[in-house]
Scaffold this active site. Structure first.
Site, PDB file in Angstrom:
ATOM      1  N   ARG A 182      74.003   7.343  49.747  1.00  0.00           N
ATOM      2  CA  ARG A 182      74.753   6.216  50.294  1.00  0.00           C
ATOM      3  C   ARG A 182      73.889   4.967  50.277  1.00  0.00           C
ATOM      4  O   ARG A 182      72.678   5.026  50.486  1.00  0.00           O
ATOM      5  CB  ARG A 182      75.187   6.500  51.728  1.00  0.00           C
ATOM      6  CG  ARG A 182      76.212   7.616  51.845  1.00  0.00           C
ATOM      7  CD  ARG A 182      76.590   7.849  53.292  1.00  0.00           C
ATOM      8  NE  ARG A 182      75.428   8.185  54.104  1.00  0.00           N
ATOM      9  CZ  ARG A 182      75.342   7.978  55.409  1.00  0.00           C
ATOM     10  NH1 ARG A 182      76.337   7.397  56.054  1.00  0.00           N
ATOM     11  NH2 ARG A 182      74.276   8.329  56.073  1.00  0.00           N
ATOM     12  N   ASP A 211      65.705  11.466  58.468  1.00  0.00           N
ATOM     13  CA  ASP A 211      66.906  11.174  59.247  1.00  0.00           C
ATOM     14  C   ASP A 211      66.659  11.114  60.755  1.00  0.00           C
ATOM     15  O   ASP A 211      67.275  10.307  61.456  1.00  0.00           O
ATOM     16  CB  ASP A 211      68.032  12.154  58.917  1.00  0.00           C
ATOM     17  CG  ASP A 211      67.589  13.606  58.952  1.00  0.00           C
ATOM     18  OD1 ASP A 211      66.424  13.870  59.302  1.00  0.00           O
ATOM     19  OD2 ASP A 211      68.407  14.484  58.608  1.00  0.00           O
ATOM     20  N   SER A 253      65.375  12.635  52.725  1.00  0.00           N
ATOM     21  CA  SER A 253      65.350  13.835  53.558  1.00  0.00           C
ATOM     22  C   SER A 253      64.845  15.064  52.804  1.00  0.00           C
ATOM     23  O   SER A 253      65.543  16.086  52.670  1.00  0.00           O
ATOM     24  CB  SER A 253      66.745  14.084  54.145  1.00  0.00           C
ATOM     25  OG  SER A 253      67.119  13.012  54.973  1.00  0.00           O
TER      26      SER A 253
END
Length: 508
Positions: A108, A230, A177
């Protein structure tokens, strides 16, 4: 004739007695089998027991392991990784910043506009893009060129906004991540790929540099201002909204936690200096272990069957990835002790067929006849016509496994608070009693579907926090949900670690 009648009567009586004997025998055997099934549940309850005393032992073990992990690399099951994030956003940030969130088969891109004053809602735009399968196993240049092209397209959609920022380089927070050895707030090397990625030429290389080189090749003037995971992003977002936020916990499919530590407590990096006097530490708490953690035969079997045996022990007890399969394994054991699921469905022997959202739906089924439980057993496990008393038993299994997970998660949170002196006891090295100090308001940012989407899990976690801390202390500890910290928090960290003075940032 009379003798015949008497003989007939005797024969009927004998037959009736024989039938009765068979029926009674069946009932006795059925009751014995049912007692064995109930015995499986009682054994599970005992093995999963989380008394307050035991939870406080877990709290102490977590704090001790944190201390050991800060003292030396390899000194603890907890990695206690330095993030080099020493400035958390506080609402004073201004300008337009970007985030790239890469953590699976999609990535994203996000743009957020900051006005210099804290806002409960942050104006932002999001773009999502799937990663082609061949790029997940190709070359690092191909992967990052694809990402950089998507970034460029996203920026070019800004229209007039882009013209206002031509005099300065755009800044990006990159949530990556995967296992990383952090070198600075904006750089780190990839240790290994997970989640289906296998790009061999990338392992050991500096991640931000690969992305920046790709952006340069695509003619995009943008730099990586922060490279984070995250949980750190969630802490950043939580701190932006509330500066009393000292830690962040993610409890979803997986689990992790990070918190703000004093730099002088990070013994393994003596001489480390930060302008704020603190640094965010990524605990990687999924790998925490202690002999005080209640472990069952089902947990041991699940661990042995996993791709990473003897690893991520805490995660396997509390995260959404595993709870459903623990419940499945208990149901299998019950079916072996009795014919309650006769015939036994082959689906029941499939690992992870019973996902945690399904056990949440069964656990929270409040219909009188547990119709949702019946539907899930029928549709997902292909077990039809399960009696109500068996459905009740399965709900109880879900309750026992979920309650243990939630209460252990609560103990982990209190362990963090104990380490930093926010549990009312004065911290791991403190000798003060609870009455000698005033408890400060303490906020823990929380993210993840297991907490936000599973009401019973959330209620059990809060209940355990109050039991461990006591009501007087617990009222000062607030759990606040953050949404999309992995992306939004990364953009905020790009702002708090911007290379441009706030006054020179051009406002939109």
């Amino acid at each position: 004739m009379g003798k015949v009648a008497v003989g007939l009567a005797v024969g009927v009586a004998v037959a009736a007695c024989a039938v009765a004997t068979v029926v009674v025998g069946r009932r006795i055997r059925s009751r014995r089998k049912w007692r064995r099934v109930v015995g499986v549940l009682k054994e599970l309850e005992q093995s999963c027991e989380t008394t307050v005393g035991r939870l406080r032992q877990v709290v102490d073990a977590m704090a001790v392991e944190m201390h050991a992990g800060l003292a030396s690399d390899g000194g603890s099951k907890l990695k206690m990784l330095l993030t080099f994030v020493d400035k958390l956003p506080n609402g004073s940030e201004k300008g337009t910043y970007y985030a790239l969130d890469l953590g699976g088969t999609n990535f994203r891109v996000l743009r957020v506009k900051l006005e210099g004053t804290r806002s409960s809602t942050l104006e932002h735009d999001v773009y999502r893009q799937a990663i082609p399968q061949d790029l997940m196993t190709g070359s690092s240049e191909d992967l990052f060129d694809f990402i950089a092209s998507s970034l460029k397209e996203f920026v070019e959609r800004e229209g007039d906004i882009s013209e206002l920022s031509l005099d300065r380089r755009r800044e990006l927070g990159f949530t990556f991540s995967f296992p990383v050895k952090q070198m600075s707030v904006s750089s780190g090397t990839l240790l290994k790929w997970t989640k289906g990625f296998s790009i061999e030429d990338m392992v050991g290389r500096e991640i931000a540099e690969c992305l920046e080189n790709a952006m340069t090749r695509k003619g995009l003037n943008m730099r990586v201002a922060a490279l984070v995971n995250d949980s750190v992003g969630s802490l950043a977002l939580g701190h932006y909204h509330d500066t009393d936020t000292v830690a962040a916990v993610i409890i979803g499919t997986g689990t992790n936690a990070c918190y703000l530590e004093r730099t002088d407590a990070i013994i393994k990096s003596q001489g480390l200096l930060t302008t704020s006097g603190g640094m965010v530490v990524n605990m990687e708490w999924g790998n925490f272990w202690s002999s005080h953690l209640p472990r069952t035969l089902y947990d041991i079997e699940l661990d042995a069957d996993s791709p990473n045996p003897n690893d991520q022990g805490f995660e396997k007890l509390i995260s959404g990835m595993y709870l459903g399969d623990v419940v499945r394994r208990v149901i299998v054991r019950m079916s072996q002790e009795s014919d309650i699921f006769d015939p036994i469905s082959s689906k029941l022997s499939m690992p992870f067929i019973l996902r945690t959202p399904l056990i949440a739906a069964m656990h929270e089924d409040d219909s009188p006849d547990l119709e949702e439980v019946r539907r899930i057993l029928r549709d997902n496990l292909e077990i039809p016509d399960v009696p109500l008393k068996v459905r009740k038993l399965i709900v109880k299994v879900c309750d026992v496994v979920t309650r243990r997970a939630a209460r252990l998660a609560a103990a982990g949170i209190v362990g963090i608070l104990k380490k930093i002196g926010r549990d009312g006891s004065g911290g791991i090295a403190g000798g003060r009693s609870r009455s000698d100090q005033k408890m400060r308001r303490t906020v823990v940012a929380m993210e993840g579907g297991l907490y936000t989407g599973y009401t019973m899990f959330r209620d059990y976690l809060h209940e355990a926090l109050t039991e461990i801390l006591g009501e007087d202390i617990a009222q000062h500890v607030i759990i606040k949900v953050t949404e999309d910290g992995s992306a939004m928090g990364a953009a905020l960290l790009a702002a708090s670690h911007s290379s441009y003075p706030v006054d020179s940032v051009q406002l939109l």
